[in-house]
Design a protein around this motif. Structure first.
Motif, PDB file in Angstrom:
ATOM      1  N   LYS A  87       2.432   1.173  14.306  1.00 43.91           N
ATOM      2  CA  LYS A  87       1.021   0.888  14.559  1.00 43.91           C
ATOM      3  C   LYS A  87       0.935  -0.389  15.394  1.00 43.91           C
ATOM      4  CE  LYS A  87      -3.344   0.778  12.043  1.00 43.91           C
ATOM      5  NZ  LYS A  87      -3.895   2.081  12.372  1.00 43.91           N
ATOM      6  N   ASP A 118      -3.558   8.699   4.721  1.00 43.13           N
ATOM      7  CA  ASP A 118      -4.622   7.755   5.066  1.00 43.13           C
ATOM      8  C   ASP A 118      -5.336   8.225   6.341  1.00 43.13           C
ATOM      9  OD1 ASP A 118      -3.018   7.056   7.221  1.00 43.13           O
ATOM     10  OD2 ASP A 118      -2.526   5.054   6.481  1.00 43.13           O
ATOM     11  N   ASN A 132      -0.918   8.868   7.940  1.00 42.87           N
ATOM     12  CA  ASN A 132       0.304   8.382   7.294  1.00 42.87           C
ATOM     13  C   ASN A 132       0.330   8.850   5.840  1.00 42.87           C
ATOM     14  OD1 ASN A 132       1.153   6.703   9.497  1.00 42.87           O
ATOM     15  ND2 ASN A 132      -0.454   5.259   8.907  1.00 42.87           N
ATOM     16  N   GLY A 133       1.492   9.253   5.355  1.00 42.58           N
ATOM     17  CA  GLY A 133       1.628   9.585   3.946  1.00 42.58           C
ATOM     18  C   GLY A 133       1.463   8.331   3.096  1.00 42.58           C
ATOM     19  N   VAL A 134       0.857   8.488   1.929  1.00 39.30           N
ATOM     20  CA  VAL A 134       0.682   7.362   1.003  1.00 39.30           C
ATOM     21  C   VAL A 134       1.151   7.811  -0.375  1.00 39.30           C
ATOM     22  CG1 VAL A 134      -0.924   5.673   0.067  1.00 39.30           C
ATOM     23  CG2 VAL A 134      -1.348   6.633   2.320  1.00 39.30           C
ATOM     24  N   GLY A 162       6.871   3.267   3.443  1.00 47.41           N
ATOM     25  CA  GLY A 162       6.573   4.045   2.236  1.00 47.41           C
ATOM     26  C   GLY A 162       6.881   3.272   0.978  1.00 47.41           C
ATOM     27  N   ASP A 207      -5.018   7.468   9.328  1.00 48.24           N
ATOM     28  CA  ASP A 207      -4.144   7.680  10.482  1.00 48.24           C
ATOM     29  C   ASP A 207      -3.194   8.865  10.293  1.00 48.24           C
ATOM     30  OD1 ASP A 207      -5.222   5.547  11.819  1.00 48.24           O
ATOM     31  OD2 ASP A 207      -3.724   4.108  11.118  1.00 48.24           O
ATOM     32  N   ARG A 261      -0.248  16.447  -0.609  1.00 50.70           N
ATOM     33  CA  ARG A 261       0.162  15.089  -0.282  1.00 50.70           C
ATOM     34  C   ARG A 261      -1.074  14.259   0.026  1.00 50.70           C
ATOM     35  NH1 ARG A 261       1.557  13.866   5.410  1.00 50.70           N
ATOM     36  NH2 ARG A 261       3.257  12.633   4.564  1.00 50.70           N
ATOM     37  N   SER A 266       0.817  -1.214   0.000  1.00 54.13           N
ATOM     38  CA  SER A 266       0.000   0.000   0.000  1.00 54.13           C
ATOM     39  C   SER A 266       0.854   1.270   0.000  1.00 54.13           C
ATOM     40  CB  SER A 266      -0.962  -0.002   1.190  1.00 54.13           C
ATOM     41  OG  SER A 266      -0.273  -0.236   2.396  1.00 54.13           O
ATOM     42  N   HIS A 267       2.188   1.121   0.056  1.00 53.46           N
ATOM     43  CA  HIS A 267       3.131   2.255   0.010  1.00 53.46           C
ATOM     44  C   HIS A 267       2.839   3.249   1.141  1.00 53.46           C
ATOM     45  CE1 HIS A 267       4.335   1.849  -4.537  1.00 53.46           C
ATOM     46  NE2 HIS A 267       4.000   0.674  -4.020  1.00 53.46           N
ATOM     47  N   THR A 268       2.563   2.738   2.316  1.00 49.41           N
ATOM     48  CA  THR A 268       2.187   3.598   3.438  1.00 49.41           C
ATOM     49  C   THR A 268       3.414   3.973   4.267  1.00 49.41           C
ATOM     50  OG1 THR A 268       0.150   2.288   3.520  1.00 49.41           O
ATOM     51  CG2 THR A 268       0.539   3.829   5.328  1.00 49.41           C
ATOM     52  N   GLU A 269       3.512   5.259   4.567  1.00 52.55           N
ATOM     53  CA  GLU A 269       4.628   5.749   5.394  1.00 52.55           C
ATOM     54  C   GLU A 269       4.171   5.750   6.854  1.00 52.55           C
ATOM     55  OE1 GLU A 269       5.132   9.642   3.725  1.00 52.55           O
ATOM     56  OE2 GLU A 269       5.362   8.813   1.713  1.00 52.55           O
ATOM     57  N   ILE A 270       4.384   4.630   7.531  1.00 44.61           N
ATOM     58  CA  ILE A 270       3.952   4.539   8.941  1.00 44.61           C
ATOM     59  C   ILE A 270       5.082   5.085   9.813  1.00 44.61           C
ATOM     60  CG2 ILE A 270       3.094   3.038  10.775  1.00 44.61           C
ATOM     61  CD1 ILE A 270       2.140   1.076   8.677  1.00 44.61           C
ATOM     62  N   ARG A 271       4.964   6.349  10.153  1.00 41.92           N
ATOM     63  CA  ARG A 271       6.050   6.981  10.922  1.00 41.92           C
ATOM     64  C   ARG A 271       6.015   6.561  12.397  1.00 41.92           C
ATOM     65  NH1 ARG A 271       8.575  11.053   8.003  1.00 41.92           N
ATOM     66  NH2 ARG A 271       7.557  11.415   6.005  1.00 41.92           N
TER      67      ARG A 271
END
Lengths: 529, 77
Positions: A271, B43, B47-49, A282, B45, B40, A263-268
């Motif tokens: 979770k 999602d 979070n950048g996508v 990302g 939460d 940008r 999903s190319h998610t940037e989980i900073r």
């Protein structure tokens, strides 16, 4: 003597406490999330705990070169394999080798540099960086199973995909392993790999022939109990996407960490779902994830973990890039440039960009699209491409891949679907509602009258010389941009039996190679007034 | 696995084929804004996508506009 006795009693009490704790479920509750700087937790005065780090990337998509980013008048470079490698090396030193380096899949496909080597460039660089494992993403099947097996033979680390099995035997795909168990410092870590269960639905059928992609939770539930017995920590290296990672964490007990992708998610900020931590970095090598874990060997559980700033932005100049990887990037870029400049063939006419209606370059593109398999071993009845997606011209003479890429710069992929004649009619009406004739076609012709009200402008539409039948189902080849309703063409979204193909630019390149010299012309496919 | 996924963009529900990406869901103008560094995608939460992230069922996306967000120098228009 009494002091010694007291000391022994205290030690005994502590030891009993530890035993009791050790008899609890191996996967105990984690503490409330707190930010955890590495220096504060790597103390050698805590022998009962071991601090390790999981370093992770995903969806690198062949981005071995850094990308130039602008901020106002200034700019900087983001990403790049040499920078990633430099950071991995630095963390390896910081954690005294107690690191696990993982990649969540979709590693090779996506840039010309990587595509031309069928991903070999990226694998070579990952070998140097000392990756421990890679999950298999859906795009890792883009060049077929034989190429994937070549990458597996080249890689000094295994590809993991417990849910990708061979239909004939039910065994895990021979290019991958289901899991590994590795000692990181004194902690035994099991890593179970899961590929994308929908891969067969979104890949070329030939590339996944003979393979089944099983649901993630069911597969994980089969493996996790045994892995929990064998290892201290269980990590799932997943290409399911964040939504399904969350469902996996909620439905399958015993997973400590999910390192995700797709999903190319940037989980900073890490979770947490139940007792499972989920991270994802990302895409396109812009981030390196660093999940620090403090494992209590006696309590047999994670007692602390990185909760915030889990992602490191990969930016040139932060750290010395790995020289060996940097040299490889330079070599592969040079090789790719040579291919970019090499003629694919020749055109006997100027191929001008057109903005409305029919034009020779447009006809060439849609004819190429209709020349390849549309999903059932047959070509499509009709091919359609929006005029606005053709962005440049090619003068008479040799045609290079680089020139063609400027004509089709959007990285669209061929997408075939079933549409009824009535649906095709709606699409054509939309195509003449604004810019006149904004839909290039192959296999059909249409005539329109813009003096008529919207919705009644198509006068004649023929497929293969026969009138368009509103009730008949036609196989239509188009591009993913239109399949998603791009250009306001939302009727494509109501199609069915969708299959994906190769990148449009590659299909046209091969068509030119096969038919050179080309001399497309206007044939009366689109006639309007 | 269903052929289509349900996604919310800025609170509006829509349906897309499995395998399509964030760039297909948010529309051409928003894609352009992201590529030019003016927006940008996030999602639920925060979070950048990335534009090429695969859509998944139930995903909630938001296009957040900002004048100061950096973007690729050679972004296509």
């Amino acid at each position: 003597m009494r002091r010694n006795l007291l000391a022994w009693l205290v030690l005994l009490a502590l030891a009993l406490g530890v035993v009791v704790a050790g008899c609890q479920a191996p996967f105990g509750p984690k503490p409330t999330a707190t930010a955890m700087p590495p220096a504060a937790t790597a103390s050698p005065t805590q022998p009962k705990t071991e601090t390790i780090a999981i370093l992770h990337t995903n969806d690198m998509h062949g981005y071995v070169e850094p990308e130039l980013i602008r901020v106002g008048e200034k700019s900087f470079e983001s990403g790049g394999a040499a920078n990633i490698a430099g950071h991995i090396e630095a963390f390896r030193k910081e954690y005294k080798g107690k690191v696990l380096v993982l990649d969540g899949g979709d590693t090779w496909q996506g840039t010309f540099v990587s595509n031309k080597s069928r991903g070999a460039a990226v694998t070579e660089m990952m070998n140097i960086s000392g990756y421990d494992a890679q999950a298999l993403g859906n795009h890792d099947f883009d060049w077929g199973q034989e190429v994937l097996k070549e990458r597996a033979a080249q890689a000094k680390f295994p590809f993991l995909a417990a849910n990708v099995v061979e239909e004939s035997s039910g065994k895990v795909f021979s290019g991958a392993k289901p899991y590994i168990v590795k000692s990181v410092g004194s902690v035994k870590v099991a890593v179970l790999g899961l590929g994308y269960p929908g891969t067969s639905a979104i890949s070329k059928a030939a590339n996944v022939k003979g393979l089944k992609f099983l649901p993630g939770p069911e597969t994980a539930a089969q493996y996790i109990p045994a892995l929990r017995k064998e290892a201290d920590l269980v990590v799932v290296l997943s290409h399911l996407g964040l939504g399904d990672d969350e469902k996996l964490a909620a439905s399958v007990e015993g997973i400590d960490v999910i390192v995700g992708g797709h999903s190319h998610t940037e989980i900073r900020n890490t979770k947490r779902v139940g007792n499972t931590l989920i991270v994802q970095a990302g895409s396109k090598a812009k981030f390196l994830g660093r999940l620090e874990l403090v494992y209590d060997k006696e309590a047999r559980k994670i007692t602390r973990y990185t909760t915030s700033d889990e992602l490191l932005s990969v930016v040139s100049g932060k750290i010395a890039p790995d020289a060996q990887v940097a040299a490889l990037v330079t070599k592969y870029v040079k090789d790719a440039q040579a291919i970019m400049d090499r003629p694919l063939g020749e055109t006997l006419v100027d191929l001008e960009q057109g903005y409305a209606g029919e034009f020779p370059l447009g006809n060439l593109i849609v004819d190429a699209m209709r020349s390849v398999d549309a999903g059932y071993g047959k070509v499509a009845d009709v091919a359609m491409h929006n005029n606005a997606g053709v962005r440049s011209s090619i003068p008479k003479g040799p045609i290079t891949y680089g020139q063609l890429y400027k004509v089709l710069p959007f990285d669209n992929v061929l997408t075939a679907m079933d549409l009824t004649g009535a649906q095709i009619g709606i699409i054509l009406e939309k195509a003449v509602a604004g810019r006149p004739g904004n839909m290039l076609v192959s296999g059909m012709t249409y005539t329109f009258d813009q003096s008529q009200p919207e919705g009644a402008r198509i006068k004649v539409a023929l497929v293969g010389g026969q009138p368009l039948d509103p009730k008949r189902v036609y196989r239509v080849m188009t591009i993913d941009y239109l399949a998603g309703g791009g250009d306001g063409q939302v009727e494509f979204k109501n199609g069915s039996n969708l299959t994906y193909g190769d990148p449009t630019v590659d299909v046209v390149a091969e068509y030119i190679q096969r038919h050179s010299p080309v001399s497309p012309k206007i044939e009366g496919r689109i006639v309007g007034r | 696995m269903s052929e289509k996924v349900k996604v919310w963009v800025d609170g509006k529900e829509d349906t897309f084929f499995l395998g399509l990406r964030v760039r297909h869901a948010i529309g051409y103008q928003a894609v352009k804004a992201v590529e030019q560094g003016r927006a940008r995608v996030q999602d639920a939460d925060g979070n950048g996508v990335d534009l090429d992230g695969a859509l998944y069922d139930g995903e909630r996306l938001f296009v957040v506009y900002s004048k100061r967000r950096p973007g690729p120098v050679n972004a296509s228009s």
